[in-house]
Design an enzyme around this catalytic site. Structure first.
Site, PDB file in Angstrom:
ATOM      1  N   LYS A 160       2.739   4.597   1.047  1.00 31.53           N
ATOM      2  CA  LYS A 160       3.145   5.215   2.312  1.00 31.53           C
ATOM      3  C   LYS A 160       2.763   6.686   2.215  1.00 31.53           C
ATOM      4  O   LYS A 160       3.315   7.429   1.405  1.00 31.53           O
ATOM      5  CB  LYS A 160       4.647   5.054   2.517  1.00 31.53           C
ATOM      6  CG  LYS A 160       5.118   5.588   3.860  1.00 31.53           C
ATOM      7  CD  LYS A 160       6.547   5.141   4.131  1.00 31.53           C
ATOM      8  CE  LYS A 160       6.978   5.448   5.558  1.00 31.53           C
ATOM      9  NZ  LYS A 160       6.900   6.851   5.914  1.00 31.53           N
TER      10      LYS A 160
ATOM     11  N   CYS B  31      37.136  25.341  22.098  1.00 30.47           N
ATOM     12  CA  CYS B  31      37.931  25.487  23.329  1.00 30.47           C
ATOM     13  C   CYS B  31      39.428  25.462  23.070  1.00 30.47           C
ATOM     14  O   CYS B  31      40.216  25.637  23.991  1.00 30.47           O
ATOM     15  CB  CYS B  31      37.550  24.415  24.348  1.00 30.47           C
ATOM     16  SG  CYS B  31      38.110  22.761  23.901  1.00 30.47           S
TER      17      CYS B  31
ATOM     18  N   LYS C 156      11.048   3.015   0.233  1.00 33.52           N
ATOM     19  CA  LYS C 156      10.940   4.440  -0.073  1.00 33.52           C
ATOM     20  C   LYS C 156      11.227   4.710  -1.551  1.00 33.52           C
ATOM     21  O   LYS C 156      11.988   3.986  -2.192  1.00 33.52           O
ATOM     22  CB  LYS C 156      11.950   5.235   0.781  1.00 33.52           C
ATOM     23  CG  LYS C 156      11.813   5.036   2.279  1.00 33.52           C
ATOM     24  CD  LYS C 156      10.530   5.577   2.852  1.00 33.52           C
ATOM     25  CE  LYS C 156      10.550   7.061   3.084  1.00 33.52           C
ATOM     26  NZ  LYS C 156      11.319   7.508   4.227  1.00 33.52           N
TER      27      LYS C 156
ATOM     28  N   ASP D 142       2.421  10.515   2.985  1.00 39.69           N
ATOM     29  CA  ASP D 142       3.342  11.472   3.591  1.00 39.69           C
ATOM     30  C   ASP D 142       2.555  12.528   4.368  1.00 39.69           C
ATOM     31  O   ASP D 142       2.276  13.612   3.872  1.00 39.69           O
ATOM     32  CB  ASP D 142       4.191  12.114   2.481  1.00 39.69           C
ATOM     33  CG  ASP D 142       5.424  12.783   3.042  1.00 39.69           C
ATOM     34  OD1 ASP D 142       5.665  12.667   4.262  1.00 39.69           O
ATOM     35  OD2 ASP D 142       6.150  13.418   2.256  1.00 39.69           O
TER      36      ASP D 142
ATOM     37  N   TYR E 245      -4.883   2.779   8.221  1.00 40.52           N
ATOM     38  CA  TYR E 245      -4.068   1.672   7.728  1.00 40.52           C
ATOM     39  C   TYR E 245      -3.593   0.717   8.822  1.00 40.52           C
ATOM     40  O   TYR E 245      -2.869  -0.228   8.542  1.00 40.52           O
ATOM     41  CB  TYR E 245      -2.861   2.173   6.931  1.00 40.52           C
ATOM     42  CG  TYR E 245      -2.018   3.209   7.638  1.00 40.52           C
ATOM     43  CD1 TYR E 245      -1.343   2.906   8.799  1.00 40.52           C
ATOM     44  CD2 TYR E 245      -1.903   4.496   7.125  1.00 40.52           C
ATOM     45  CE1 TYR E 245      -0.581   3.846   9.452  1.00 40.52           C
ATOM     46  CE2 TYR E 245      -1.139   5.453   7.769  1.00 40.52           C
ATOM     47  CZ  TYR E 245      -0.472   5.115   8.939  1.00 40.52           C
ATOM     48  OH  TYR E 245       0.271   6.051   9.585  1.00 40.52           O
TER      49      TYR E 245
ATOM     50  N   GLU F 166       0.847  -1.187   0.000  1.00 37.33           N
ATOM     51  CA  GLU F 166       0.000   0.000   0.000  1.00 37.33           C
ATOM     52  C   GLU F 166       0.878   1.231   0.000  1.00 37.33           C
ATOM     53  O   GLU F 166       2.039   1.163   0.418  1.00 37.33           O
ATOM     54  CB  GLU F 166      -0.902  -0.006   1.242  1.00 37.33           C
ATOM     55  CG  GLU F 166      -0.115   0.158   2.535  1.00 37.33           C
ATOM     56  CD  GLU F 166      -0.893  -0.278   3.772  1.00 37.33           C
ATOM     57  OE1 GLU F 166      -1.041  -1.493   3.967  1.00 37.33           O
ATOM     58  OE2 GLU F 166      -1.315   0.603   4.524  1.00 37.33           O
TER      59      GLU F 166
ATOM     60  N   CYS G  26      40.164  22.193  18.502  1.00 39.30           N
ATOM     61  CA  CYS G  26      38.732  22.407  18.670  1.00 39.30           C
ATOM     62  C   CYS G  26      38.426  23.889  18.489  1.00 39.30           C
ATOM     63  O   CYS G  26      39.023  24.722  19.165  1.00 39.30           O
ATOM     64  CB  CYS G  26      38.304  21.946  20.062  1.00 39.30           C
ATOM     65  SG  CYS G  26      36.596  22.387  20.446  1.00 39.30           S
TER      66      CYS G  26
ATOM     67  N   CYS H  17      37.503  16.532  19.873  1.00 39.32           N
ATOM     68  CA  CYS H  17      38.089  17.483  20.812  1.00 39.32           C
ATOM     69  C   CYS H  17      38.454  16.722  22.080  1.00 39.32           C
ATOM     70  O   CYS H  17      37.670  15.922  22.587  1.00 39.32           O
ATOM     71  CB  CYS H  17      37.058  18.568  21.109  1.00 39.32           C
ATOM     72  SG  CYS H  17      37.389  19.482  22.610  1.00 39.32           S
TER      73      CYS H  17
ATOM     74  N   CYS I  66      35.412  21.728  27.627  1.00 37.24           N
ATOM     75  CA  CYS I  66      34.979  22.268  26.339  1.00 37.24           C
ATOM     76  C   CYS I  66      33.521  22.716  26.452  1.00 37.24           C
ATOM     77  O   CYS I  66      32.627  21.898  26.691  1.00 37.24           O
ATOM     78  CB  CYS I  66      35.115  21.223  25.238  1.00 37.24           C
ATOM     79  SG  CYS I  66      34.475  21.812  23.656  1.00 37.24           S
TER      80      CYS I  66
HETATM   81  S1  IVH Z   1       2.014   1.095   9.140  1.00 41.88           S
HETATM   82  C1  IVH Z   1       3.601  -0.556  13.236  1.00 41.88           C
HETATM   83  N1  IVH Z   1       1.206   2.014   6.853  1.00 41.88           N
HETATM   84  O1  IVH Z   1       4.969   5.922   8.197  1.00 41.88           O
HETATM   85  C2  IVH Z   1       3.711   0.266  12.008  1.00 41.88           C
HETATM   86  N2  IVH Z   1       2.490   3.465   8.219  1.00 41.88           N
HETATM   87  O2  IVH Z   1       7.766   5.589   8.776  1.00 41.88           O
HETATM   88  C3  IVH Z   1       2.488   1.015  11.694  1.00 41.88           C
HETATM   89  N3  IVH Z   1       2.809   5.695   7.276  1.00 41.88           N
HETATM   90  O3  IVH Z   1       4.657   6.240  11.647  1.00 41.88           O
HETATM   91  C4  IVH Z   1       2.637   1.884  10.533  1.00 41.88           C
HETATM   92  N4  IVH Z   1       1.658   5.382   5.444  1.00 41.88           N
HETATM   93  O4  IVH Z   1       3.038   7.551  10.152  1.00 41.88           O
HETATM   94  C5  IVH Z   1       1.889   2.283   7.954  1.00 41.88           C
HETATM   95  N5  IVH Z   1       0.366   2.715   4.815  1.00 41.88           N
HETATM   96  C6  IVH Z   1       1.052   2.973   5.919  1.00 41.88           C
HETATM   97  C7  IVH Z   1       1.635   4.224   6.143  1.00 41.88           C
HETATM   98  C8  IVH Z   1       2.359   4.428   7.307  1.00 41.88           C
HETATM   99  C9  IVH Z   1       2.360   6.253   6.144  1.00 41.88           C
HETATM  100  C10 IVH Z   1       3.650   6.393   8.263  1.00 41.88           C
HETATM  101  C11 IVH Z   1       3.255   6.252   9.699  1.00 41.88           C
HETATM  102  C12 IVH Z   1       4.462   5.687  10.394  1.00 41.88           C
HETATM  103  C13 IVH Z   1       5.539   6.064   9.452  1.00 41.88           C
HETATM  104  C14 IVH Z   1       6.747   5.169   9.602  1.00 41.88           C
END
Ligand code: IVH
Length: 706
Positions: free
Chosen positions: A128, A432, A324, A130, A236, A126, A429, A447, A453
């Site tokens: 991610k 200091c 990512k 932002d 999610y 799925e 440094c 240092c 320091c």
């Molecule tokens: S699962 C136990 N699913 O990414 C893990 N996270 O880098 C639960 N995020 O803190 C997270 N889309 O804020 C999950 N489809 C997705 C997501 C997602 C964005 C974020 C979330 C998490 C962060 C981690």
């Protein structure tokens, strides 16, 4: 008195009644403490009530009350948001940046579960999102609270703001009685553009990107401002639950959809890495036209039973990974190189850049890591950036991936100005004047000024008050710098004598810029509240080299109390002392960290400073995970030889979940050795020491998992 009934012996009805009593008693104490009246109970008694409340809740999670004291950290000041404890921690995700890491991820999941390469194993993929994560708590189908992630354990209470978001239902029908829904708050591209246009017209603040706009809009003290901002929410994940949502991740998300949440339509089930990577490409291809920002693809093991077996590392689940999208790049001019001195004395070069937008964020600083990096070499001596060094005046390529600090990825040699000169790294440094030396094998120049320091001292103090350490409200990096410059705080212990020394001097503090009577009193109250501190936070706060947050937790769990920890660190200087073996036997503690710990405790000045600090504190032992009826709680267990019923990693994770400490070496402190076929020297040593030894079946029988 009810306190005397041991928690193990409480019946459900007694527990319910006692939680109600504790909630009332603690709320009463909070009101007296924060109001004008004098407190009626001592801090120690207050903490005892809170601890008992927490322990009962840990045993009866389904009885946690909506007004539970552990969900409200005191009646904190009205400024800012109140804090909310997450019943289940909000974790983050491990990141991967290439395809190989995804096949590795699948292999590591299989290895942990003991599944062969042919056994089917499905995942969900799925986008991610932002934005910023939010946890919504529903009780009896009604939204009762909403909290930001915060540090994962404690977030900000943004309930009223969350109620203004259309995607967040206020009521659910057919939901489990207790349901915590987690997901991402975000802003769409058109809404973001319209908001910024409106802000420009009205002379308001504009936002650099949709994520900042979403965070800034959710974290408004006035919910009416949040209401006017077009926020959205994708569900999610989940936290605490009174009954399971489904048997698979995919079905659980579908169920959240049926309950009325928005769930991402691109979520798909994939049978293994080949399909996962194909899905990644499909999602990446749609990225520009989705209408909201995503920064990668998240894969999760689909079977929730397997997720439960896989469990968690200290801050990330083993059953999920974030893949990512590639980093963002931009070219700009290097205006200068500054040297910053950190808390361990490391001299870190920082690039000052002509500001440039990299993936929606304006960047004007980037890390240059160390002198080799500037020279175009890695620690191994291998060339980086094709061996090109970095000179002031150069055109450099800036690279930014997610939240990590931007780096310099490349240098445009044809554009190098004639007057650019190679950078000479300082050997003194800059703060200091002490010698800055580079020890053999260390990539970093440091240092040697230690406590004299000022830069090291200030950075150590900033670390001490940081969020994962003492986290003192009203005492952040800025205030530390001011107090240090004025000589009021020179070392951590000084923080705890501040109020006393100010006594009559309160007037001085009040007269200073930014401090009024109220804010000073509040600061002193916040410091007071931190005199009681969990052991892991104290260890982390000391800021010793190589000892991070996760390691501090491991150490705290292993030693339990400050006294044990301190005695062991002092003894471990002598490598022939069993304390040394015991220390490096902790899984996750290597020689480098152990040496750093032992050396710090052997240094007189450092020791004296730690002693002065600890004299002011009441250090809380760290509670092990819920282990009320575990036969191995607190025991040190060593696994050796081959395990046949589960992988070594799973055996270790299960033992730890039951409150055992798992060690890699057998010593006099070992309580139990689990020896499979092929066990060698460790089993022999256990026999010599007369330590109880079980085979795998014996172990499973002992922990009731035969
Ligand atoms: S699962 C136990 N699913 O990414 C893990 N996270 O880098 C639960 N995020 O803190 C997270 N889309 O804020 C999950 N489809 C997705 C997501 C997602 C964005 C974020 C979330 C998490 C962060 C981690």
């Amino acid at each position: 008195m009810a306190d005397d009934i041991s928690i193990e012996a409480l019946t459900e009805a007694q527990a319910r009644a006692e939680l109600a009593r504790l909630a009332a008693e603690i709320a009463h104490a909070d009101a007296l403490y924060h109001g004008a009246d004098a407190p009626e109970i001592s801090d120690a008694d207050y903490d005892r009530l809170k601890r008992r409340n927490k322990a009962i809740e840990a045993r009866f999670p389904h009885l946690v009350r909506a007004d539970s004291p552990s969900l409200q950290v005191g009646a904190r000041p009205a400024e800012g948001f109140a804090k909310l404890h997450h019943a289940v921690p909000m974790l983050s995700l491990e990141n991967a940046f290439d395809d190989e890491s995804i096949t590795d991820f699948d292999a590591s999941v299989r290895k942990f579960l003991g599944l062969g390469p042919q056994t089917p194993l499905a995942y969900t993929a799925e986008p991610k999102i932002d934005g910023l994560s939010l946890s919504l708590r529903y009780e009896g189908g009604r939204l009762v609270s909403a909290a930001t992630r915060g540090d994962g354990a404690v977030g900000e209470n943004v309930t009223e703001n969350a109620r203004t978001i259309d995607d967040i239902p206020q009521r659910l029908t057919g939901a489990p009685d207790l349901l915590e829904v987690r997901g991402e708050v975000y802003m769409s591209h058109p809404d973001f553009a319209a908001l910024n246009a409106r802000q420009r017209e009205t002379g308001g603040k504009t936002f650099a990107n949709p994520r900042n706009a979403a965070a800034g809009s959710l974290r408004q003290l006035d919910p009416e401002i949040t209401r006017a901002r077009p926020l959205r929410f994708f569900a999610y994940a989940w936290g605490a639950l009174s009954e399971p949502l489904a048997e698979t991740q995919g079905a659980a998300i579908a169920r959240l959809g049926e309950l009325g949440f928005s769930v991402n339509p691109l979520t798909a089930r994939c049978d293994g890495p080949v399909e996962m990577l194909a899905r990644y490409r499909e999602i990446e291809a749609q990225r520009a036209t989705l209408g909201y920002d995503i920064d990668g693809v998240v894969y999760k093991v689909d079977d929730l039973g397997l997720q439960a077996r896989l469990g968690f590392r200290s801050s990330t689940p083993r059953w999920a990974i974030a893949h990512k999208f590639p980093a963002e790049l931009a070219w700009t001019r290097l205006e200068g190189i500054d040297i910053q001195v950190g808390r361990t004395g490391a001299l870190s070069p920082v690039a000052r850049l002509s500001p440039v937008t990299v993936g929606g964020v304006v960047v004007s600083n980037a890390t240059l890591h160390n002198e080799d990096y500037i020279a175009g070499r890695a620690a191994s001596g291998e060339a980086i950036r094709g061996g090109k060094d970095i000179r002031v005046g150069d055109w450099v390529q800036v690279y930014r991936a997610g939240d990590v600090i931007p780096k310099i990825a490349d240098v445009d040699l044809p554009k190098r100005p004639e007057d650019a000169v190679p950078f000479v790294f300082p050997i003194r440094c800059p703060e200091c004047g002490s010698d800055a030396i580079r020890e053999e094998g260390d990539a970093v120049r440091r240092c040697t000024g230690g406590m004299i320091c000022p830069a090291q001292a200030v950075e150590k103090l900033k670390h001490f008050v940081s969020r994962a350490a003492f986290d003192i409200d009203g005492l952040g990096a800025k205030q530390i710098e001011l107090f240090f410059a004025d000589g009021w705080i020179r070392e951590p212990a000084d923080i705890f004598t501040l109020a006393e020394r100010f006594g009559s001097g309160l007037q001085q503090l009040k007269n200073r810029e930014g401090w009024g009577e109220k804010s000073a009193a509040k600061l002193f109250a916040a410091i007071e509240a931190r005199r009681t501190i969990p052991l892991n936070r104290l260890i982390f706060a000391l800021g010793l080299r190589h000892v991070g947050e996760a390691a501090s937790r491991l150490l705290a769990l292993h030693y339990g109390t400050w006294r044990e920890f301190e005695a062991a660190m002092c003894a471990a200087v002598d490598r022939s002392n069993p304390a040394w073996d015991d220390l490096i036997g902790i899984d996750g503690v290597g020689e480098v960290m152990a040496t750093s710990l032992a050396t710090a405790f052997a240094q007189e000045a450092e020791r004296a400073s730690i002693d002065r600090l600890v004299a002011h504190l009441d250090v809380e032992p760290v509670a092990r995970p819920e282990t009320a009826d575990s036969p191995v709680a607190g025991k040190t267990v060593v696994f050796t030889g081959t395990l046949e019923r589960m992988s070594r990693a799973e055996a270790k994770a299960r033992a730890e979940a039951l409150g055992a400490k798992v060690s890699g070496s057998v010593s006099a402190r070992t309580d139990l050795v689990v020896a499979g076929p092929g066990a060698g020297s460790k089993a022999k040593r256990a026999a010599e020491l007369g330590i109880e030894t079980l085979d795998e079946d014996g172990w499973l029988a002992l922990i009731g998992q035969a």
